[in-house]
Enzyme design. Structure first.
Site, PDB file in Angstrom:
ATOM      1  N   ASP A  37      36.872 -23.486  -4.086  1.00 16.88           N
ATOM      2  CA  ASP A  37      36.777 -25.075  -4.345  1.00 16.88           C
ATOM      3  C   ASP A  37      37.988 -25.819  -3.548  1.00 16.88           C
ATOM      4  O   ASP A  37      39.077 -26.035  -4.527  1.00 16.88           O
ATOM      5  CB  ASP A  37      36.692 -25.156  -6.048  1.00 16.88           C
ATOM      6  CG  ASP A  37      35.979 -26.655  -6.245  1.00 16.88           C
ATOM      7  OD1 ASP A  37      36.463 -27.533  -5.433  1.00 16.88           O
ATOM      8  OD2 ASP A  37      35.489 -26.947  -7.277  1.00 16.88           O
TER       9      ASP A  37
ATOM     10  N   ALA B 151      22.693 -21.524  -9.339  1.00 13.80           N
ATOM     11  CA  ALA B 151      22.257 -22.411 -10.421  1.00 13.80           C
ATOM     12  C   ALA B 151      22.770 -23.778 -10.062  1.00 13.80           C
ATOM     13  O   ALA B 151      23.074 -24.499 -11.064  1.00 13.80           O
ATOM     14  CB  ALA B 151      22.915 -21.907 -11.795  1.00 13.80           C
TER      15      ALA B 151
ATOM     16  N   ARG C  75      21.999 -26.415  -6.974  1.00 11.92           N
ATOM     17  CA  ARG C  75      21.006 -27.178  -6.495  1.00 11.92           C
ATOM     18  C   ARG C  75      20.424 -26.307  -5.279  1.00 11.92           C
ATOM     19  O   ARG C  75      21.026 -25.538  -4.560  1.00 11.92           O
ATOM     20  CB  ARG C  75      21.235 -28.393  -5.846  1.00 11.92           C
ATOM     21  CG  ARG C  75      21.631 -29.339  -6.815  1.00 11.92           C
ATOM     22  CD  ARG C  75      20.548 -30.173  -7.616  1.00 11.92           C
ATOM     23  NE  ARG C  75      20.672 -31.207  -8.431  1.00 11.92           N
ATOM     24  CZ  ARG C  75      21.090 -31.078  -9.696  1.00 11.92           C
ATOM     25  NH1 ARG C  75      21.222 -29.673 -10.124  1.00 11.92           N
ATOM     26  NH2 ARG C  75      21.178 -32.104 -10.426  1.00 11.92           N
TER      27      ARG C  75
ATOM     28  N   ASP D 205      17.933 -20.466 -10.248  1.00 14.73           N
ATOM     29  CA  ASP D 205      17.466 -21.342 -11.217  1.00 14.73           C
ATOM     30  C   ASP D 205      16.854 -22.453 -10.521  1.00 14.73           C
ATOM     31  O   ASP D 205      16.582 -23.506 -11.379  1.00 14.73           O
ATOM     32  CB  ASP D 205      18.304 -21.512 -12.141  1.00 14.73           C
ATOM     33  CG  ASP D 205      17.871 -22.314 -13.555  1.00 14.73           C
ATOM     34  OD1 ASP D 205      16.571 -21.888 -13.879  1.00 14.73           O
ATOM     35  OD2 ASP D 205      18.391 -23.036 -14.075  1.00 14.73           O
TER      36      ASP D 205
ATOM     37  N   GLU E  69      11.614 -28.191  -5.455  1.00  9.73           N
ATOM     38  CA  GLU E  69      11.058 -27.728  -6.678  1.00  9.73           C
ATOM     39  C   GLU E  69      10.323 -29.059  -7.195  1.00  9.73           C
ATOM     40  O   GLU E  69      10.735 -30.327  -7.126  1.00  9.73           O
ATOM     41  CB  GLU E  69      12.172 -27.301  -7.796  1.00  9.73           C
ATOM     42  CG  GLU E  69      13.192 -28.330  -7.992  1.00  9.73           C
ATOM     43  CD  GLU E  69      14.297 -27.880  -8.806  1.00  9.73           C
ATOM     44  OE1 GLU E  69      14.436 -28.545  -9.920  1.00  9.73           O
ATOM     45  OE2 GLU E  69      14.999 -26.838  -8.382  1.00  9.73           O
TER      46      GLU E  69
ATOM     47  N   HIS F  35      14.643 -24.013 -13.286  1.00  6.40           N
ATOM     48  CA  HIS F  35      15.440 -24.938 -13.405  1.00  6.40           C
ATOM     49  C   HIS F  35      15.792 -25.124 -14.981  1.00  6.40           C
ATOM     50  O   HIS F  35      15.527 -26.321 -15.164  1.00  6.40           O
ATOM     51  CB  HIS F  35      15.256 -26.333 -12.616  1.00  6.40           C
ATOM     52  CG  HIS F  35      16.581 -27.066 -12.505  1.00  6.40           C
ATOM     53  ND1 HIS F  35      16.329 -27.967 -11.271  1.00  6.40           N
ATOM     54  CD2 HIS F  35      17.686 -27.120 -13.143  1.00  6.40           C
ATOM     55  CE1 HIS F  35      17.714 -28.384 -11.362  1.00  6.40           C
ATOM     56  NE2 HIS F  35      18.758 -28.022 -12.432  1.00  6.40           N
TER      57      HIS F  35
END
Length: 313
Positions: free
Chosen positions: A176, A229, A231, A255, A260, A285
Site C-alpha cells: 500500500d 473483494a 471492485r 465477490d 455487475e 457482492h
C-alpha cells in the site's frame, strides 16, 4: 424534509424509525436510473445504493437535494465534482475512521473466501448435493498454516484481515503506497506478487487502481489463490481467465465483477467461465452485507443524514 432511500433498509426498524420521525421518506429498493431521475427533484436527502450512477444529469435534476449519505466505503459511482457544483453534501463511511473500525463484515467474508478456495468447500458440497457423490479424494485441499498471504491495500479491511489471519500461523506481506512502511512485511507490488501463496485485493477504485491487476501482474504469480473483494474494475477479466487456464492462478474467488448489475450477470465472461471450470468462485457482492454490519451502517447513515439535514431547516 423529503428523503429518498434506495438501499434494502426495510428490515432494520431502528434506522427506518429514525428517518420516519424526521421527515417524509420514500423507500425504493434498487430502482433503476430512469426511475430516480424522474423523482429526484422532490427530495432533500438521499441514501443511495452502490448500483446506481449518480452523475451530473441526475444532480442537475435534483433541485432540492442537500445531502447524500452513502452507506459504503466506495463512492466511485458518484460524480463528486458535480456534487460540489450543485452544492450537495456528500458523505460516506470512509469519512469516519473510528466507525468503520467496528465493521468487520468484509474482512471476515474475505477470510471465508480464502478458506473456501483452499478447502474446496463449494465444489465438494455441490458434488454431493448435485450428483450424490461421496468422493473425498477428489477434493483434497490445502492448509492455511504456513502460507504467505499478500494483502494489496492495507486500509481498514486489509488491516482487519491481517489481524484475523494472525491466529492461523501465516506470514503476511502488505502493499500500500499510501501508508507508513512499518517493517519488512511492507513490500513493493512485485515482491508481493512473486512471493505470495494467496493474494487478496482491498483497494478503492480510482484511476490508479483501475485494471491494476493485468497480464503483467498475473504472469508474476506462482500458482496462487487469488481473491478480489474490492471492485471488479481493478482486475482485467480476460487476463484473469488466462492466468486460471495457465495455472499462474490456481483458483480465484470474486465477490465483485466489472459490470455487475442487479438485473443479473448471466452473460458475463467470468460467470460463463465459472460454469464449466472448478477453479473460479463468484459471489454477488455480499461481503459487506452481513445483518450485524448493515444494522450498524444503516443506523449510522440515518442519524448522519438527519443531523446534516437539520442544518437546512
Amino acid at each position: 424534509m423529503k428523503i429518498l432511500v434506495t438501499v434494502p433498509i426495510s428490515t432494520f426498524p431502528e434506522a427506518c424509525s429514525n428517518l420516519d420521525k424526521f421527515g417524509e421518506v420514500t423507500y425504493l429498493e434498487y430502482p433503476n436510473y430512469s426511475t430516480i431521475l424522474e423523482i429526484i427533484e422532490d427530495y432533500d436527502g438521499f441514501i443511495p445504493n452502490a448500483r446506481t450512477k449518480i452523475d451530473n444529469r441526475l444532480l442537475s435534476k435534483a433541485k432540492n437535494l442537500k445531502v447524500i449519505v452513502m452507506p459504503s466505503m466506495g463512492i466511485d459511482h458518484i460524480d463528486q465534482k458535480s456534487c460540489k457544483k450543485h452544492e450537495v453534501e456528500l458523505h460516506c463511511l470512509a469519512d469516519n475512521k473510528s466507525f468503520i473500525k467496528n465493521i468487520h463484515s468484509t474482512s471476515e467474508y474475505t477470510l471465508g473466501l480464502i478458506l473456501s478456495l483452499l478447502k474446496k468447500y463449494p465444489w465438494s458440497s455441490s458434488s454431493v448435493t448435485d450428483k450424490g457423490n461421496w468422493l473425498a479424494t477428489n477434493y483434497r485441499g490445502f492448509d492455511l498454516q504456513n502460507k504467505t498471504i499478500g494483502i494489496i491495500g492495507y486500509g481498514n479491511i486489509g488491516s482487519q484481515l491481517d489481524k484475523l489471519l494472525s491466529g492461523f500461523e501465516v506470514n503476511t506481506l502488505k502493499y500500500d503506497p499510501y501508508i507508513e512502511q512499518l517493517d519488512n512485511t511492507y513490500v513493493d507490488l512485485d515482491t508481493l506478487l512473486l512471493n505470495s501463496d494467496i493474494i487478496t485485493l482491498h483497494v478503492p477504485l480510482t484511476d490508479e487502481t483501475r485494471n491494476m491487476i493485468d497480464k503483467k501482474c498475473f504472469s508474476k504469480m506462482k500458482e496462487v489463490f487469488f481473491i478480489n473483494a474490492s471492485r471488479g474494475q481493478v482486475i482485467n477479466d480476460l487476463d484473469l481467465i488466462q492466468a486460471l487456464k495457465k495455472g499462474n492462478v490456481k483458483s480465484a474467488a470474486l465477490d465483485v465483477l466489472n459490470g455487475e448489475s442487479p438485473e443479473g450477470v448471466d452473460n458475463h465472461i467470468l460467470v460463463d467461465y465459472a460454469r464449466t471450470n472448478d477453479n473460479l468462485l463468484i459471489t454477488p457482492h455480499c461481503g459487506g452485507s452481513s445483518t450485524d454490519g448493515l444494522r450498524q451502517i444503516f443506523n449510522y447513515c440515518s442519524n448522519l443524514l438527519i443531523k446534516r439535514l437539520k442544518n437546512y431547516n
